[in-house]
Design a protein around this motif. Structure first.
Motif, PDB file in Angstrom:
ATOM      1  N   LEU A   1      23.156   9.265 -11.497  1.00  0.00           N
ATOM      2  CA  LEU A   1      24.847   8.894 -10.619  1.00  0.00           C
ATOM      3  C   LEU A   1      24.577   9.497  -9.723  1.00  0.00           C
ATOM      4  N   THR A   2      25.970   9.341  -8.777  1.00  0.00           N
ATOM      5  CA  THR A   2      26.276   9.428  -7.082  1.00  0.00           C
ATOM      6  C   THR A   2      26.180  11.374  -7.014  1.00  0.00           C
ATOM      7  N   GLY A   3      26.197  11.554  -6.057  1.00  0.00           N
ATOM      8  CA  GLY A   3      26.654  13.126  -5.922  1.00  0.00           C
ATOM      9  C   GLY A   3      27.853  13.497  -5.749  1.00  0.00           C
TER      10      GLY A   3
ATOM     11  N   GLY B   1      30.083  12.413 -13.809  1.00  0.00           N
ATOM     12  CA  GLY B   1      29.574  11.735 -15.321  1.00  0.00           C
ATOM     13  C   GLY B   1      29.740  10.513 -15.448  1.00  0.00           C
ATOM     14  N   HIS B   2      30.292   9.658 -14.351  1.00  0.00           N
ATOM     15  CA  HIS B   2      30.708   8.430 -14.528  1.00  0.00           C
ATOM     16  C   HIS B   2      30.300   7.488 -13.538  1.00  0.00           C
TER      17      HIS B   2
ATOM     18  N   GLY C   1      25.962   5.465 -22.371  1.00  0.00           N
ATOM     19  CA  GLY C   1      27.672   6.257 -21.483  1.00  0.00           C
ATOM     20  C   GLY C   1      26.930   7.052 -20.666  1.00  0.00           C
ATOM     21  N   SER C   2      28.861   7.379 -20.412  1.00  0.00           N
ATOM     22  CA  SER C   2      28.690   8.148 -19.234  1.00  0.00           C
ATOM     23  C   SER C   2      29.343   9.377 -19.345  1.00  0.00           C
TER      24      SER C   2
ATOM     25  N   ARG D   1      32.914   7.194 -23.111  1.00  0.00           N
ATOM     26  CA  ARG D   1      33.747   6.496 -22.579  1.00  0.00           C
ATOM     27  C   ARG D   1      31.549   5.175 -22.666  1.00  0.00           C
ATOM     28  N   ASN D   2      31.707   3.949 -22.495  1.00  0.00           N
ATOM     29  CA  ASN D   2      31.132   3.212 -22.426  1.00  0.00           C
ATOM     30  C   ASN D   2      29.755   3.390 -24.566  1.00  0.00           C
TER      31      ASN D   2
END
Length: 314
Positions: A164-166, A170-171, A274-275, A283-284
């Protein structure tokens, strides 16, 4: 209180403790199924044969960071007897649980902290990242979307594994392996984002995703992200996959003086299958089995991707 929410609430304390313990993790013997060329850069590695003593819903990290992940919603039942490669024991099972109902019960894995996961700091100010592992697909397309009112609506992607990014909710990701709709067609992709809050770039495979990831068969996949040059690559069973960048221009903001690195923020976690690893949204989801998931803080060259695949598949 759900374990995932308890973990999210105490993540700062947990990651601080893990950071303090990380030198010991770095000193322990590396797993024999990891090629020596990869070991110095192996931030996190999960083979799903190492439950945390006393809490089998958590999986121990075999990489240098000591970043434990949670097996969300399914706990220990998500470890299933399956051999992705010779020498493996159990694999991770992820899946959608209730396709016709809104809820947060999908089986997925990962970790998340709103303040960032300190043990994942090697992915901050990073020049490159690699995500790789073994995947076995058990679905024929994206799952039904449980977050919309339309009973026939489907998600546009199938999540595999990523960092994940900072600033992620969560997605949003810094580096991800995924199957996603590209111009109306599902494709295997590497999706990366250099700057928090910035645009992503996607490298999409040209070959049919069902050929690259046949149902019921274990396949080794890898995605590399060179944030200094903008180069990305996909590999299947140790061989490069032909593909193309989907976004024109300069989504990673590489024009101008460097060095061009990822944002100087600790990733908020890892997502697998999944996210939203904090289990607040579905999600996904991926109806899949996974094993030998590796997250590295460098661009692994093609020869070493091939060597690692051969080492595990021999």
């Amino acid at each position: 209180m759900r374990r995932s929410r308890r973990v999210a609430a105490t993540a700062a304390a947990l990651t601080l403790a893990l950071t303090a313990a990380s030198p010991a993790a770095a000193d322990r013997p590396a797993p024999s199924d990891v090629h020596p060329a990869l070991r110095p850069h192996l931030v996190a590695y999960y083979d799903f044969d190492h439950p945390v003593p006393g809490d089998p819903a958590l999986e121990r990290d075999q990489g240098r960071s000591g970043t434990e992940i949670e097996l969300v919603n399914g706990g220990a039942a998500m470890r299933v007897p399956d051999r992705a490669y010779p020498g493996s024991g159990r694999a991770l099972r992820t899946r959608q649980i209730a396709p016709d109902a809104t809820g947060n019960d999908d089986w997925k894995a990962g970790t998340w902290s709103a303040s960032g996961v300190r043990t994942l700091r090697p992915f901050a100010n990073a020049g490159g990242t690699t995500v790789m592992g073994w995947f076995n697909r058990e679905m024929d397309g994206p799952a039904l979307n449980t977050t919309t009112a339309d009973p026939a609506d489907r998600y546009n992607a199938i999540g595999l594994a990523g960092v994940l990014t900072g600033d992620s909710d969560g997605h949003g990701v810094r580096a991800l392996l995924e199957l996603i709709d590209v111009g109306g067609e599902l494709r295997l992709v590497a999706l990366g984002r250099r700057v928090d809050g910035g645009a992503s770039q996607t490298f999409a495979a040209r070959e049919d995703w069902r050929t690259l990831l046949p149902r019921g068969r274990w396949v080794h996949l890898a995605a590399t992200f060179d944030f200094t040059t903008g180069a990305m690559a996909l590999y299947r069973d140790g061989r490069p996959v032909d593909g193309f960048l989907t976004t024109a221009g300069d989504p990673w903001q590489l024009d101008g003086p460097g060095p061009h690195l990822t944002s100087a923020t600790d990733p908020r976690g890892i997502k697998i299958g999944g996210s939203f690893p904090q289990d607040t949204v579905e999600r996904n989801p991926c109806d899949c089995r996974m094993d030998g998931l590796m997250f590295l803080d460098t661009v692994v060259p093609a020869r070493d991707v091939a060597t690692q695949y051969r080492r595990m598949a021999r």
